[in-house]
Design a protein around this motif. Structure first.
Motif, PDB file in Angstrom:
ATOM      1  N   LEU A  55       0.605  -1.073   0.022  1.00  0.00           N
ATOM      2  CA  LEU A  55       0.008  -0.158  -0.085  1.00  0.00           C
ATOM      3  C   LEU A  55       0.984   1.254   0.164  1.00  0.00           C
ATOM      4  O   LEU A  55       0.357   2.370  -0.803  1.00  0.00           O
ATOM      5  N   LEU A  56       1.606   1.554   0.734  1.00  0.00           N
ATOM      6  CA  LEU A  56       2.925   2.265   0.626  1.00  0.00           C
ATOM      7  C   LEU A  56       3.373   2.603  -0.063  1.00  0.00           C
ATOM      8  O   LEU A  56       3.546   3.930  -0.553  1.00  0.00           O
ATOM      9  N   MET A  57       3.929   1.634  -0.439  1.00  0.00           N
ATOM     10  CA  MET A  57       4.748   1.521  -3.096  1.00  0.00           C
ATOM     11  C   MET A  57       3.564   2.051  -3.359  1.00  0.00           C
ATOM     12  O   MET A  57       4.115   2.950  -4.269  1.00  0.00           O
ATOM     13  N   LEU A  58       2.077   1.564  -3.248  1.00  0.00           N
ATOM     14  CA  LEU A  58       1.456   1.945  -3.991  1.00  0.00           C
ATOM     15  C   LEU A  58       0.845   3.531  -4.497  1.00  0.00           C
ATOM     16  O   LEU A  58       0.649   4.800  -5.321  1.00  0.00           O
ATOM     17  N   LEU A  59       0.400   3.458  -2.793  1.00  0.00           N
ATOM     18  CA  LEU A  59      -0.213   5.347  -3.087  1.00  0.00           C
ATOM     19  C   LEU A  59       1.423   6.411  -2.910  1.00  0.00           C
ATOM     20  O   LEU A  59       1.220   7.402  -2.681  1.00  0.00           O
ATOM     21  N   SER A  60       2.594   5.988  -3.062  1.00  0.00           N
ATOM     22  CA  SER A  60       3.666   6.801  -2.494  1.00  0.00           C
ATOM     23  C   SER A  60       3.765   7.422  -4.809  1.00  0.00           C
ATOM     24  O   SER A  60       3.916   8.770  -4.532  1.00  0.00           O
ATOM     25  N   ASN A  61       3.069   6.115  -5.584  1.00  0.00           N
ATOM     26  CA  ASN A  61       3.536   6.954  -6.493  1.00  0.00           C
ATOM     27  C   ASN A  61       2.761   7.908  -6.583  1.00  0.00           C
ATOM     28  O   ASN A  61       2.200   8.879  -7.455  1.00  0.00           O
ATOM     29  N   VAL A  62       1.322   7.754  -6.562  1.00  0.00           N
ATOM     30  CA  VAL A  62       0.240   8.271  -6.467  1.00  0.00           C
ATOM     31  C   VAL A  62      -0.215   9.533  -5.619  1.00  0.00           C
ATOM     32  O   VAL A  62      -0.435  10.684  -6.260  1.00  0.00           O
ATOM     33  N   LEU A  63      -0.060   9.741  -4.401  1.00  0.00           N
ATOM     34  CA  LEU A  63      -0.727  10.645  -3.293  1.00  0.00           C
ATOM     35  C   LEU A  63       1.420  11.074  -2.890  1.00  0.00           C
ATOM     36  O   LEU A  63       1.836   9.686  -2.176  1.00  0.00           O
ATOM     37  N   GLN A  64       1.927  12.428  -3.681  1.00  0.00           N
ATOM     38  CA  GLN A  64       3.034  12.305  -2.810  1.00  0.00           C
ATOM     39  C   GLN A  64       2.982  12.186  -1.705  1.00  0.00           C
ATOM     40  O   GLN A  64       2.008  13.772  -1.150  1.00  0.00           O
ATOM     41  N   GLY A  65       4.304  12.274  -0.754  1.00  0.00           N
ATOM     42  CA  GLY A  65       4.634  13.399   0.874  1.00  0.00           C
ATOM     43  C   GLY A  65       3.429  12.518   1.557  1.00  0.00           C
ATOM     44  O   GLY A  65       2.848  11.532   2.037  1.00  0.00           O
ATOM     45  N   PHE A  66       3.175  14.488   2.258  1.00  0.00           N
ATOM     46  CA  PHE A  66       2.242  13.710   3.621  1.00  0.00           C
ATOM     47  C   PHE A  66       1.001  13.137   3.004  1.00  0.00           C
ATOM     48  O   PHE A  66       0.320  12.669   4.270  1.00  0.00           O
ATOM     49  N   ILE A  67       0.401  13.367   2.738  1.00  0.00           N
ATOM     50  CA  ILE A  67      -1.403  12.818   2.020  1.00  0.00           C
ATOM     51  C   ILE A  67      -1.120  11.311   2.112  1.00  0.00           C
ATOM     52  O   ILE A  67      -1.617  10.997   2.784  1.00  0.00           O
ATOM     53  N   GLY A  68       0.217  10.693   1.134  1.00  0.00           N
ATOM     54  CA  GLY A  68       0.259   9.680   0.976  1.00  0.00           C
ATOM     55  C   GLY A  68       0.240   8.805   2.377  1.00  0.00           C
ATOM     56  O   GLY A  68      -0.218   7.735   2.243  1.00  0.00           O
ATOM     57  N   ALA A  70      -0.512   9.414   5.005  1.00  0.00           N
ATOM     58  CA  ALA A  70      -1.553   9.925   6.244  1.00  0.00           C
ATOM     59  C   ALA A  70      -2.722   8.841   5.602  1.00  0.00           C
ATOM     60  O   ALA A  70      -2.984   8.143   6.533  1.00  0.00           O
ATOM     61  N   VAL A  71      -2.364   8.626   4.335  1.00  0.00           N
ATOM     62  CA  VAL A  71      -3.819   8.061   4.215  1.00  0.00           C
ATOM     63  C   VAL A  71      -3.695   6.471   3.800  1.00  0.00           C
ATOM     64  O   VAL A  71      -4.041   5.162   4.942  1.00  0.00           O
ATOM     65  N   ALA A  72      -1.826   6.020   3.653  1.00  0.00           N
ATOM     66  CA  ALA A  72      -1.965   4.008   3.908  1.00  0.00           C
ATOM     67  C   ALA A  72      -1.599   4.602   5.186  1.00  0.00           C
ATOM     68  O   ALA A  72      -1.960   3.542   6.299  1.00  0.00           O
ATOM     69  N   GLY A  73      -1.451   4.769   6.521  1.00  0.00           N
ATOM     70  CA  GLY A  73      -1.206   4.853   7.943  1.00  0.00           C
ATOM     71  C   GLY A  73      -2.519   4.416   8.602  1.00  0.00           C
ATOM     72  O   GLY A  73      -2.338   4.145   9.249  1.00  0.00           O
ATOM     73  N   GLY A  74      -3.533   5.581   7.878  1.00  0.00           N
ATOM     74  CA  GLY A  74      -4.801   5.349   8.411  1.00  0.00           C
ATOM     75  C   GLY A  74      -5.283   3.970   7.815  1.00  0.00           C
ATOM     76  O   GLY A  74      -6.227   3.387   8.577  1.00  0.00           O
ATOM     77  N   LEU A  75      -4.848   3.489   6.769  1.00  0.00           N
ATOM     78  CA  LEU A  75      -5.601   1.920   6.745  1.00  0.00           C
ATOM     79  C   LEU A  75      -5.216   0.992   6.984  1.00  0.00           C
ATOM     80  O   LEU A  75      -5.499  -0.298   7.379  1.00  0.00           O
ATOM     81  N   ILE A  76      -4.138   0.750   7.225  1.00  0.00           N
ATOM     82  CA  ILE A  76      -2.851   0.048   7.811  1.00  0.00           C
ATOM     83  C   ILE A  76      -3.691   0.020   9.127  1.00  0.00           C
ATOM     84  O   ILE A  76      -4.176  -1.283   9.998  1.00  0.00           O
ATOM     85  N   GLY A  77      -4.023   1.078   9.982  1.00  0.00           N
ATOM     86  CA  GLY A  77      -4.447   1.061  11.284  1.00  0.00           C
ATOM     87  C   GLY A  77      -5.983   0.622  11.392  1.00  0.00           C
ATOM     88  O   GLY A  77      -5.726  -0.175  11.995  1.00  0.00           O
ATOM     89  N   LEU A  78      -6.625   0.641   9.768  1.00  0.00           N
ATOM     90  CA  LEU A  78      -7.817  -0.260  10.065  1.00  0.00           C
ATOM     91  C   LEU A  78      -7.891  -1.887   9.752  1.00  0.00           C
ATOM     92  O   LEU A  78      -8.398  -2.216  10.878  1.00  0.00           O
TER      93      LEU A  78
END
Length: 104
Positions: A55-68, A70-78
């Protein structure tokens, strides 16, 4: 499937003070882990870890930096709440009932 976000969400702990709820929730999670077994826990941790890295690898390409992040961290926590904590608490609720909870 119900997610137990706090001790107040566990029906067997209803009516107890906050400190007792927190302590019993911790004990229930530990007992649930014992009942589920090491193989179950390690499999789930590995699954969440690998999924989180992907998820982090995929989102780092789509959503750059802090937002990516944050989204990845939230999804991992869920994922942790759904696939690891909730089954442990469900197994621990059995232990709580064996201990006589909820106390009437």
């Amino acid at each position: 499937m119900k997610i137990y976000w706090s001790p107040k969400n566990i029906p067997e702990l209803a009516g107890l003070d906050a400190a007792a709820q927190k302590s019993l929730m911790r004990q229930a999670v530990q007992e649930g882990r014992k009942r589920l077994g090491t193989q179950f826990i390690l499999t789930r941790v590995l699954m969440i870890g690998l999924g989180g890295m992907l998820l982090l690898m995929l989102l780092s390409n789509v959503l750059q930096g802090f937002i990516g992040g944050a989204v990845a961290g939230g999804l991992i926590g869920l994922a942790i709440a759904l696939f690891l904590q909730t089954p442990c608490i469900d197994a621990g609720r059995e232990w709580l009932r064996e201990q006589g909870h909820p106390k009437a």
